[in-house]
Design a protein around this motif. Structure first.
Motif, PDB file in Angstrom:
ATOM      1  N   LYS A 177    -123.931 -34.029  11.328  1.00 39.75           N
ATOM      2  CA  LYS A 177    -124.153 -34.080   9.879  1.00 39.75           C
ATOM      3  C   LYS A 177    -125.574 -34.556   9.571  1.00 39.75           C
ATOM      4  O   LYS A 177    -126.252 -34.013   8.693  1.00 39.75           O
ATOM      5  N   LEU A 178    -126.016 -35.567  10.296  1.00 34.26           N
ATOM      6  CA  LEU A 178    -127.375 -36.062  10.082  1.00 34.26           C
ATOM      7  C   LEU A 178    -128.411 -35.013  10.469  1.00 34.26           C
ATOM      8  O   LEU A 178    -129.437 -34.848   9.793  1.00 34.26           O
ATOM      9  N   LYS A 179    -128.131 -34.299  11.557  1.00 41.66           N
ATOM     10  CA  LYS A 179    -129.067 -33.250  11.985  1.00 41.66           C
ATOM     11  C   LYS A 179    -129.161 -32.144  10.938  1.00 41.66           C
ATOM     12  O   LYS A 179    -130.243 -31.588  10.696  1.00 41.66           O
ATOM     13  N   ASP A 180    -128.036 -31.832  10.322  1.00 40.18           N
ATOM     14  CA  ASP A 180    -128.048 -30.806   9.273  1.00 40.18           C
ATOM     15  C   ASP A 180    -128.858 -31.286   8.057  1.00 40.18           C
ATOM     16  O   ASP A 180    -129.584 -30.493   7.428  1.00 40.18           O
ATOM     17  N   GLN A 181    -128.727 -32.571   7.735  1.00 39.70           N
ATOM     18  CA  GLN A 181    -129.535 -33.131   6.640  1.00 39.70           C
ATOM     19  C   GLN A 181    -131.012 -33.106   7.017  1.00 39.70           C
ATOM     20  O   GLN A 181    -131.888 -32.776   6.205  1.00 39.70           O
ATOM     21  N   MET A 182    -131.286 -33.468   8.273  1.00 38.26           N
ATOM     22  CA  MET A 182    -132.676 -33.526   8.735  1.00 38.26           C
ATOM     23  C   MET A 182    -133.318 -32.138   8.703  1.00 38.26           C
ATOM     24  O   MET A 182    -134.508 -32.007   8.378  1.00 38.26           O
ATOM     25  N   ALA A 183    -132.535 -31.104   9.027  1.00 43.03           N
ATOM     26  CA  ALA A 183    -133.086 -29.738   9.040  1.00 43.03           C
ATOM     27  C   ALA A 183    -133.584 -29.342   7.654  1.00 43.03           C
ATOM     28  O   ALA A 183    -134.636 -28.705   7.508  1.00 43.03           O
TER      29      ALA A 183
ATOM     30  N   TRP B  70    -122.249 -47.588  14.811  1.00 42.67           N
ATOM     31  CA  TRP B  70    -122.314 -48.688  13.843  1.00 42.67           C
ATOM     32  C   TRP B  70    -122.219 -50.051  14.537  1.00 42.67           C
ATOM     33  O   TRP B  70    -122.951 -50.978  14.201  1.00 42.67           O
ATOM     34  N   ALA B  71    -121.340 -50.165  15.515  1.00 44.01           N
ATOM     35  CA  ALA B  71    -121.130 -51.465  16.170  1.00 44.01           C
ATOM     36  C   ALA B  71    -122.378 -51.952  16.898  1.00 44.01           C
ATOM     37  O   ALA B  71    -122.529 -53.139  17.149  1.00 44.01           O
TER      38      ALA B  71
ATOM     39  N   MET C  49    -130.664 -44.163  12.315  1.00 46.61           N
ATOM     40  CA  MET C  49    -129.449 -44.160  11.507  1.00 46.61           C
ATOM     41  C   MET C  49    -128.248 -44.346  12.409  1.00 46.61           C
ATOM     42  O   MET C  49    -128.321 -44.029  13.600  1.00 46.61           O
ATOM     43  N   TRP C  50    -127.162 -44.853  11.877  1.00 46.26           N
ATOM     44  CA  TRP C  50    -125.953 -45.003  12.684  1.00 46.26           C
ATOM     45  C   TRP C  50    -125.138 -43.708  12.645  1.00 46.26           C
ATOM     46  O   TRP C  50    -125.087 -43.010  11.641  1.00 46.26           O
ATOM     47  N   ALA C  51    -124.479 -43.424  13.775  1.00 51.01           N
ATOM     48  CA  ALA C  51    -123.575 -42.278  13.874  1.00 51.01           C
ATOM     49  C   ALA C  51    -122.631 -42.557  15.037  1.00 51.01           C
ATOM     50  O   ALA C  51    -123.072 -42.783  16.152  1.00 51.01           O
ATOM     51  N   GLY C  52    -121.344 -42.541  14.745  1.00 50.72           N
ATOM     52  CA  GLY C  52    -120.379 -42.974  15.747  1.00 50.72           C
ATOM     53  C   GLY C  52    -119.873 -41.889  16.668  1.00 50.72           C
ATOM     54  O   GLY C  52    -119.258 -42.177  17.688  1.00 50.72           O
ATOM     55  N   ASP C  53    -120.112 -40.626  16.332  1.00 54.22           N
ATOM     56  CA  ASP C  53    -119.592 -39.552  17.173  1.00 54.22           C
ATOM     57  C   ASP C  53    -120.464 -38.308  16.994  1.00 54.22           C
ATOM     58  O   ASP C  53    -121.394 -38.281  16.175  1.00 54.22           O
TER      59      ASP C  53
ATOM     60  N   LYS D  12    -117.745 -49.528  10.243  1.00 54.22           N
ATOM     61  CA  LYS D  12    -116.793 -50.479  10.789  1.00 54.22           C
ATOM     62  C   LYS D  12    -117.490 -51.799  10.988  1.00 54.22           C
ATOM     63  O   LYS D  12    -118.693 -51.923  10.916  1.00 54.22           O
ATOM     64  N   ARG D  13    -116.691 -52.800  11.236  1.00 56.27           N
ATOM     65  CA  ARG D  13    -117.204 -54.135  11.356  1.00 56.27           C
ATOM     66  C   ARG D  13    -118.242 -54.236  12.455  1.00 56.27           C
ATOM     67  O   ARG D  13    -118.161 -53.605  13.485  1.00 56.27           O
ATOM     68  N   ILE D  14    -119.257 -55.078  12.214  1.00 52.11           N
ATOM     69  CA  ILE D  14    -120.341 -55.204  13.176  1.00 52.11           C
ATOM     70  C   ILE D  14    -120.020 -56.240  14.237  1.00 52.11           C
ATOM     71  O   ILE D  14    -119.419 -57.233  13.978  1.00 52.11           O
ATOM     72  N   ALA D  15    -120.449 -55.963  15.421  1.00 54.54           N
ATOM     73  CA  ALA D  15    -120.499 -57.012  16.436  1.00 54.54           C
ATOM     74  C   ALA D  15    -121.910 -57.559  16.397  1.00 54.54           C
ATOM     75  O   ALA D  15    -122.819 -57.014  16.982  1.00 54.54           O
ATOM     76  N   PHE D  16    -122.096 -58.645  15.644  1.00 53.75           N
ATOM     77  CA  PHE D  16    -123.442 -59.144  15.404  1.00 53.75           C
ATOM     78  C   PHE D  16    -123.826 -60.037  16.555  1.00 53.75           C
ATOM     79  O   PHE D  16    -123.661 -61.230  16.539  1.00 53.75           O
ATOM     80  N   ALA D  17    -124.328 -59.414  17.602  1.00 54.96           N
ATOM     81  CA  ALA D  17    -124.552 -60.139  18.843  1.00 54.96           C
ATOM     82  C   ALA D  17    -125.924 -60.767  18.944  1.00 54.96           C
ATOM     83  O   ALA D  17    -126.254 -61.398  19.925  1.00 54.96           O
ATOM     84  N   GLY D  18    -126.742 -60.591  17.911  1.00 51.88           N
ATOM     85  CA  GLY D  18    -128.064 -61.169  17.980  1.00 51.88           C
ATOM     86  C   GLY D  18    -128.972 -60.346  18.856  1.00 51.88           C
ATOM     87  O   GLY D  18    -128.766 -59.167  19.082  1.00 51.88           O
ATOM     88  N   LEU D  19    -129.971 -60.957  19.371  1.00 54.24           N
ATOM     89  CA  LEU D  19    -130.946 -60.244  20.177  1.00 54.24           C
ATOM     90  C   LEU D  19    -130.441 -60.121  21.597  1.00 54.24           C
ATOM     91  O   LEU D  19    -130.137 -61.098  22.241  1.00 54.24           O
TER      92      LEU D  19
END
Length: 419
Positions: free
Chosen positions: A50-56, A75-76, A40-44, A4-11
């Protein structure tokens, strides 16, 4: 690559982020073992699992001397946290990167050489021609894609039937699309389409109509190309003149378009292939399908997108990081991604994606994916593209509400970011 769209808030303050700077900084030796942090990004919870399964699977491949430690952020928030880690010089050794954002973050990563690829056991031939380009900038490879993506037109077949309109096909034109959107709006008690403020979700139709990208062949921002302005204006007119879409109420409501579709309030939306399982799934309560983006006057046109992982330039143990990146990019992990509903970047793993689809949607999505990637070209961005994409939503909302013209908005973005 559900993004989804980023909130590019800077530092911003580290305290607001929840990342531990030490852990994100890379690796630490402990009793002869090395820890490699993977950001990595993960929203929920489901996305993180899913990432943990890939990592395993990757963990088994790298062996016991290396421990992979996964850290995620929505992601935001992801790029804000990455900016903070950059400022402190503690970017995680293996860091996820979206291809459209890479141009602004090349300093984060080490270039991957052919020797690095050989060390990882990765061949360029494992990918579609051009597939690696999503992780390239100025001819240098900064990471390996884990997926490849394109944009699709998703449709609610029940609303088409209610309006007596034929469902979309992979040969549809933009005129066909507008005609059906008008019929549904008039007869089905729902809008024919839901416009978007997200970059490729809204850019896809103007690009398809003109065969142009908002960045030209030289790498310069080209938002004010008269043909592109005319096509983009036609997109905004879906709200302001044709009335086949409601206006996006707020630039911050990045989920508005998909919510309209999932709630049966809009018959069509444009989303990425990474949303295919969700937007055609049985939980929707209606029959749904997908086709490639409708053709414009220049014929079929699509852009290949994607995300991947790179090795941080500040990583103190590049050899271990290469092993982890090689494992995360391996056929074994690509297979897991396919079974999870992602479209793998490597050619050999892509058929498994289609095999894993439900019977009800397999044929439709196989045909849609095949059509969408046929002749797809690499997306082009400028070094300032992240800022352009971040500024777009607020500007587009003003177009949809009639407070600004598409021409003035595109000209303003060109003036701000085109130098």
């Amino acid at each position: 690559m559900h993004k989804k769209r980023i909130a590019f808030a800077g530092l911003v303050a580290v305290a607001a982020m929840g990342f531990t700077a030490c852990a994100s900084g890379g690796n630490a030796a402990d009793g002869g073992k090395t820890t490699i942090v993977w950001n990595m990004w993960a929203g929920d919870t489901a996305s993180e699992q899913k990432l943990k399964d890939q990592m395993a699977v990757a963990q088994k491949l790298v062996g016991d001397d290396i421990t992979i430690e996964l850290q995620t952020a929505p992601w935001a928030d992801y790029f804000t946290k990455l900016n903070t880690n950059m400022a402190s010089g503690k970017v995680a050794c293996v860091t996820g990167m979206n291809g459209q954002r890479l141009a602004g973050y090349t300093e984060v990563f080490d270039e991957l050489t052919d020797d690095d690829l050989a060390t990882m056991g990765i061949s360029r031939d494992a990918y579609n021609p051009g597939a690696l380009s999503v992780m390239e900038n100025s001819g240098k490879l900064y990471g390996l894609p884990y997926d490849t993506a394109a944009m699709l037109l998703f449709y609610n077949a029940d609303l088409f039937a209610k309006a007596g309109a034929p469902v979309p096909t992979n040969d549809w034109t933009i005129d066909d699309f507008e005609k059906a959107a008008s019929e549904i709006t008039a007869k089905a008690g729902a809008k024919g389409f839901a416009v978007s403020v997200d970059e490729f979700q809204w850019l896809s139709l103007p690009m398809a109509e003109t065969g142009l990208q908002p960045v030209d062949d030289s790498g310069a921002l080209d938002l004010t190309n008269p043909s592109f302005v005319e096509a983009a204006t036609r997109y905004g007119d879906l709200v302001t003149k044709l009335g086949v879409s409601d206006a996006v109420p707020s630039a911050s409501d990045s989920a508005w378009t998909t919510t309209q579709f999932e709630n049966g309030k809009a018959a069509m939306i444009i989303e990425g292939t990474w949303m295919a399982s969700t937007l055609t799934g049985p939980d929707l309560g209606f029959s749904a399908g997908a086709v490639r983006i409708p053709r414009g006057g220049e014929g079929a046109y699509g852009v290949a997108l994607g995300s991947g992982y790179g090795i941080a330039a500040n990583c103190e143990n590049k050899d271990a990081a290469l092993k982890v990146l090689g494992a995360l990019s391996s056929p074994d992990v690509q297979s897991v991604i396919a079974q999870q509903g992602g479209y793998p970047a490597q050619l050999a793993s892509q058929p498994e994606f289609f095999t894993s689809l439900p019977d009800a949607t397999r044929d439709n999505l196989t045909q849609a994916f095949t059509a969408a990637f046929e002749g797809a070209v690499s997306q082009r961005v400028t070094d300032q593209w992240t800022q352009v994409a971040t500024a777009m939503p607020n500007e587009l909302v003003s177009v949809y509400t009639g407070q600004a013209t598409m021409s003035s908005v595109l000209d303003g973005l060109e003036q701000r970011f085109g130098k």
